[in-house]
Write an enzyme that holds these catalytic residues in place. Structure first.
Site, mmCIF file in Angstrom:
data_model
loop_
_atom_site.group_PDB
_atom_site.id
_atom_site.type_symbol
_atom_site.label_atom_id
_atom_site.label_comp_id
_atom_site.label_asym_id
_atom_site.label_seq_id
_atom_site.Cartn_x
_atom_site.Cartn_y
_atom_site.Cartn_z
ATOM 1 N N ASN A 23 7.785 78.830 99.866
ATOM 2 C CA ASN A 23 8.624 77.910 99.086
ATOM 3 C C ASN A 23 10.037 78.416 98.873
ATOM 4 O O ASN A 23 10.871 77.710 98.315
ATOM 5 C CB ASN A 23 7.945 77.584 97.749
ATOM 6 C CG ASN A 23 6.690 76.745 97.971
ATOM 7 O OD1 ASN A 23 6.455 76.259 99.096
ATOM 8 N ND2 ASN A 23 5.865 76.611 96.962
ATOM 9 N N ARG A 93 6.392 67.104 103.254
ATOM 10 C CA ARG A 93 7.300 66.544 102.250
ATOM 11 C C ARG A 93 8.589 67.353 102.164
ATOM 12 O O ARG A 93 9.674 66.811 102.006
ATOM 13 C CB ARG A 93 6.614 66.552 100.894
ATOM 14 C CG ARG A 93 7.568 66.248 99.760
ATOM 15 C CD ARG A 93 6.976 66.469 98.411
ATOM 16 N NE ARG A 93 7.979 66.458 97.384
ATOM 17 C CZ ARG A 93 8.509 65.378 96.842
ATOM 18 N NH1 ARG A 93 8.145 64.198 97.298
ATOM 19 N NH2 ARG A 93 9.411 65.440 95.907
ATOM 20 N N PRO A 123 7.426 61.240 94.277
ATOM 21 C CA PRO A 123 8.642 60.444 94.551
ATOM 22 C C PRO A 123 9.866 61.334 94.703
ATOM 23 O O PRO A 123 9.797 62.549 94.494
ATOM 24 C CB PRO A 123 8.752 59.566 93.316
ATOM 25 C CG PRO A 123 8.068 60.333 92.248
ATOM 26 C CD PRO A 123 6.966 61.110 92.909
ATOM 27 N N ASP A 125 12.920 60.153 93.271
ATOM 28 C CA ASP A 125 13.915 59.481 92.426
ATOM 29 C C ASP A 125 14.925 60.446 91.798
ATOM 30 O O ASP A 125 16.122 60.141 91.688
ATOM 31 C CB ASP A 125 13.228 58.648 91.358
ATOM 32 C CG ASP A 125 12.272 59.484 90.512
ATOM 33 O OD1 ASP A 125 11.452 60.220 91.101
ATOM 34 O OD2 ASP A 125 12.376 59.453 89.285
ATOM 35 N N ASP A 307 0.688 75.764 91.289
ATOM 36 C CA ASP A 307 0.176 76.164 92.608
ATOM 37 C C ASP A 307 -0.912 77.224 92.511
ATOM 38 O O ASP A 307 -1.525 77.562 93.523
ATOM 39 C CB ASP A 307 1.305 76.694 93.491
ATOM 40 C CG ASP A 307 2.266 75.589 93.864
ATOM 41 O OD1 ASP A 307 3.379 75.908 94.307
ATOM 42 O OD2 ASP A 307 1.920 74.411 93.674
HETATM 43 C C1 EPZ Z 1 7.699 72.358 94.943
HETATM 44 O O1 EPZ Z 1 7.386 71.013 95.296
HETATM 45 C C2 EPZ Z 1 6.717 73.227 95.733
HETATM 46 N N1 EPZ Z 1 6.927 73.020 97.167
HETATM 47 C C3 EPZ Z 1 5.283 72.863 95.359
HETATM 48 O O2 EPZ Z 1 4.422 73.763 96.047
HETATM 49 C C4 EPZ Z 1 5.102 73.078 93.851
HETATM 50 O O3 EPZ Z 1 3.805 72.677 93.473
HETATM 51 C C5 EPZ Z 1 6.143 72.243 93.084
HETATM 52 O O4 EPZ Z 1 7.474 72.579 93.536
HETATM 53 C C6 EPZ Z 1 6.070 72.484 91.585
HETATM 54 O O5 EPZ Z 1 6.264 73.832 91.315
HETATM 55 C C7 EPZ Z 1 7.971 73.621 97.772
HETATM 56 O O6 EPZ Z 1 8.746 74.330 97.145
HETATM 57 C C8 EPZ Z 1 8.112 73.386 99.234
HETATM 58 P P1 EPZ Z 1 8.768 69.089 92.094
HETATM 59 P P2 EPZ Z 1 8.389 69.814 94.814
HETATM 60 O O7 EPZ Z 1 9.870 68.261 92.612
HETATM 61 O O8 EPZ Z 1 9.774 70.279 94.853
HETATM 62 C C9 EPZ Z 1 7.750 64.930 90.104
HETATM 63 C C10 EPZ Z 1 2.596 74.412 97.376
HETATM 64 O O9 EPZ Z 1 1.378 74.364 97.193
HETATM 65 N N2 EPZ Z 1 8.991 64.465 90.743
HETATM 66 O O10 EPZ Z 1 9.064 70.226 91.162
HETATM 67 O O11 EPZ Z 1 8.020 68.615 95.583
HETATM 68 C C11 EPZ Z 1 6.670 65.213 91.137
HETATM 69 O O12 EPZ Z 1 5.991 64.026 91.487
HETATM 70 C C12 EPZ Z 1 3.474 73.234 96.992
HETATM 71 O O13 EPZ Z 1 3.211 75.390 97.872
HETATM 72 C C13 EPZ Z 1 9.462 63.192 90.441
HETATM 73 O O14 EPZ Z 1 8.852 62.466 89.673
HETATM 74 O O15 EPZ Z 1 7.908 69.651 93.304
HETATM 75 C C14 EPZ Z 1 5.777 66.199 90.427
HETATM 76 O O16 EPZ Z 1 4.876 65.489 89.579
HETATM 77 C C15 EPZ Z 1 2.650 72.073 96.431
HETATM 78 N N3 EPZ Z 1 10.601 62.752 91.036
HETATM 79 C C16 EPZ Z 1 6.760 66.998 89.570
HETATM 80 O O17 EPZ Z 1 7.960 66.211 89.489
HETATM 81 C C17 EPZ Z 1 11.322 63.542 91.906
HETATM 82 O O18 EPZ Z 1 12.380 63.096 92.396
HETATM 83 C C18 EPZ Z 1 7.135 68.349 90.170
HETATM 84 O O19 EPZ Z 1 7.678 68.104 91.438
HETATM 85 C C19 EPZ Z 1 10.840 64.834 92.195
HETATM 86 C C20 EPZ Z 1 9.673 65.281 91.604
#
Ligand code: EPZ
Length: 429
Positions: A23, A93, A123, A125, A307
């Site tokens: 990550n 993603r 999403p 957003d 995670d």
């Molecule tokens: C990163 O994903 C990691 N992936 C994920 O690791 C990790 O679980 C996550 O951060 C949370 O720590 C990478 O870094 C490649 P977020 P990311 O945006 O960036 C919501 C693994 O197993 N959200 O922090 O996609 C989203 O739906 C993976 O290594 C919105 O609503 O996570 C989630 O519920 C899995 N709108 C929450 O925020 C947005 O525009 C956290 O998502 C963006 C996110």
């Protein structure tokens, strides 16, 4: 599909070296697009399926890439496309992390909606809201997102994230590097991978401060250059191996880790009576005869990482007493519960809460289980290491996305685990 076959009840021992962080390397590879000439050299790159996909995305855009061992060289001088294909976007993603760099460098980016996955709808957003604040016109139609910067370049803006999204923080940091003026991101995510991205971007000539806190300032500059950088260790792989030591009542040493990235995990494992001893830069993990039940709430960093939630659920299934896990980051990250139940775990789910009535490790028994996503798959392997008899974990391509040489590392620690490559040709005979 390939499977793991695991014979449980083998206390692990010995040392394991943790690989570079998946990550951290994914956003840094995306950021290499920002170097208009020269060759970016990235070291300690883990050999993972997700890194392979990011390489394909960058090559699709026109980058020239050499990847040998754990070193990847990226020449982004010939990037001429600003569009990522639907096929590639659906593979991973995190491909959406090229949006900020493409917009920053070319004033234009077009990608299809990254697929949701087993853990939630995911999403974008917050990413798009921030880019709009920086002057991007964003159109979402026919399953594509197209963003265009008015007059070809973004403008600095004050952005407050509704939620400290890791990806949104990273995309907006990269977008702001070449914008006109200063961008301030408040309620930013504080994960260590974001600090590593700031280090990399500042080496390239960016002017960023505050990564690792909830307020990040980015002063736009004219140009960024190609540099050399080594990736931080993977804190989630480290946590996964710590659980492997604990769940097998083993005694293992982890090398190449940053303890400051693991405080929440270390604290929880200690609460469970796992012995964790610092040995220089390494960490020794000793699993107790009996694990104590604890409650866990997943939170943004520095809280307990989502995670590590599936892996801890496997561990708590073998603890003495009742534990409660609340998953506060993703709306659907309990797909591993049914599979753990098939192994004898006593788990009840109510919305985002899981109640685990632990049995001692004698309570889990081997059977056929199926990995639904990366960390769920790792949790099933961990449960298999503690279970009686054989556990067969199917769909292990999920695990290959985020764990480098997983079975080899476990075997060196004494685990009885093999990868079975099922070639259907054998069935046709
Ligand atoms: C990163 O994903 C990691 N992936 C994920 O690791 C990790 O679980 C996550 O951060 C949370 O720590 C990478 O870094 C490649 P977020 P990311 O945006 O960036 C919501 C693994 O197993 N959200 O922090 O996609 C989203 O739906 C993976 O290594 C919105 O609503 O996570 C989630 O519920 C899995 N709108 C929450 O925020 C947005 O525009 C956290 O998502 C963006 C996110």
């Amino acid at each position: 599909m390939e499977k793991y076959i695991i014979m449980g009840r083998n206390p692990l021992s010995g040392s394991v070296r943790i690989s570079g962080s998946k990550n951290a390397v994914l956003p840094i590879l995306a950021a290499s697009i920002l170097a208009q000439d020269g060759q970016t050299i990235i070291k300690d790159v883990p050999r993972l399926k997700d890194v392979q996909v990011m390489k394909e995305v960058l090559e699709f855009l026109g980058c020239e890439i050499e990847w040998s061992g754990t070193t990847m060289k990226v020449d982004a001088s010939k990037v001429q496309s600003i569009e990522v294909s639907d096929f590639l976007m659906r593979k991973m993603r995190a491909s959406n992390l090229v949006m900020g760099p493409l917009l920053a460098r070319f004033g234009w980016a077009k990608l299809s909606y990254p697929g949701g996955c087993a853990i939630g709808s995911r999403p974008m957003d917050l990413h798009l809201k921030g880019l709009k604040a920086m002057g991007a016109k964003v159109e979402e139609k026919f399953g594509f997102i197209e963003a265009v910067a008015e007059n070809g370049s973004l403008k600095g803006a004050e952005i407050c994230l509704d939620f400290p999204s890791v990806g949104a923080t990273e995309n907006l940091m990269m977008a702001a590097c070449l914008a006109q003026g200063e961008t301030i991101i408040s309620n930013a995510a504080k994960e260590p991978e974001i600090a590593d991205l700031e280090t990399f971007l500042n080496k390239m000539g960016a002017q960023i401060s505050g990564a690792g806190t909830d307020l990040i300032r980015i002063k736009g500059v004219e140009k960024l250059i190609a540099v050399e950088h080594s990736i931080i260790p993977d804190r989630i792989e480290a946590g996964t191996f710590m659980v492997a030591g604990a769940i097998t009542k083993g005694n293992i040493k982890l090398e190449n880790i940053q303890v400051s990235h693991l405080e929440a995990v270390i604290a929880k494992l200690k609460e469970m009576d796992v012995k964790i001893i610092k040995e220089g830069k390494s960490l020794r993990v000793i699993g107790p005869e009996t694990l104590r039940a604890v409650d866990i709430k997943t939170m943004p960093f520095p809280g307990f990482p989502t995670d590590m939630q599936p892996q801890m659920m496997a561990l708590l299934s073998t603890a003495k007493g009742t534990s409660i896990i609340s998953e506060n980051i993703f709306e659907n990250r309990f797909k591993h519960v049914d599979e753990l139940r098939r192994m004898g775990a006593n788990i009840k789910v109510e919305g985002r809460i899981a109640i685990i009535k632990g049995k001692d490790s004698g309570g889990l028994s081997g059977t056929f289980v199926n990995a639904s996503d990366l960390r769920a798959g790792a949790a099933l392997v961990l449960a298999g290491l503690a279970a009686q008899d054989a556990t067969i974990v199917d769909s292990i391509y999920h695990i290959d996305r985020g764990y480098e040489n997983f079975e080899q590392k476990l075997r060196v620690l004494g685990a009885k685990i093999i990868r079975v490559r099922e070639t259907y040709k054998e069935w046709e005979k």
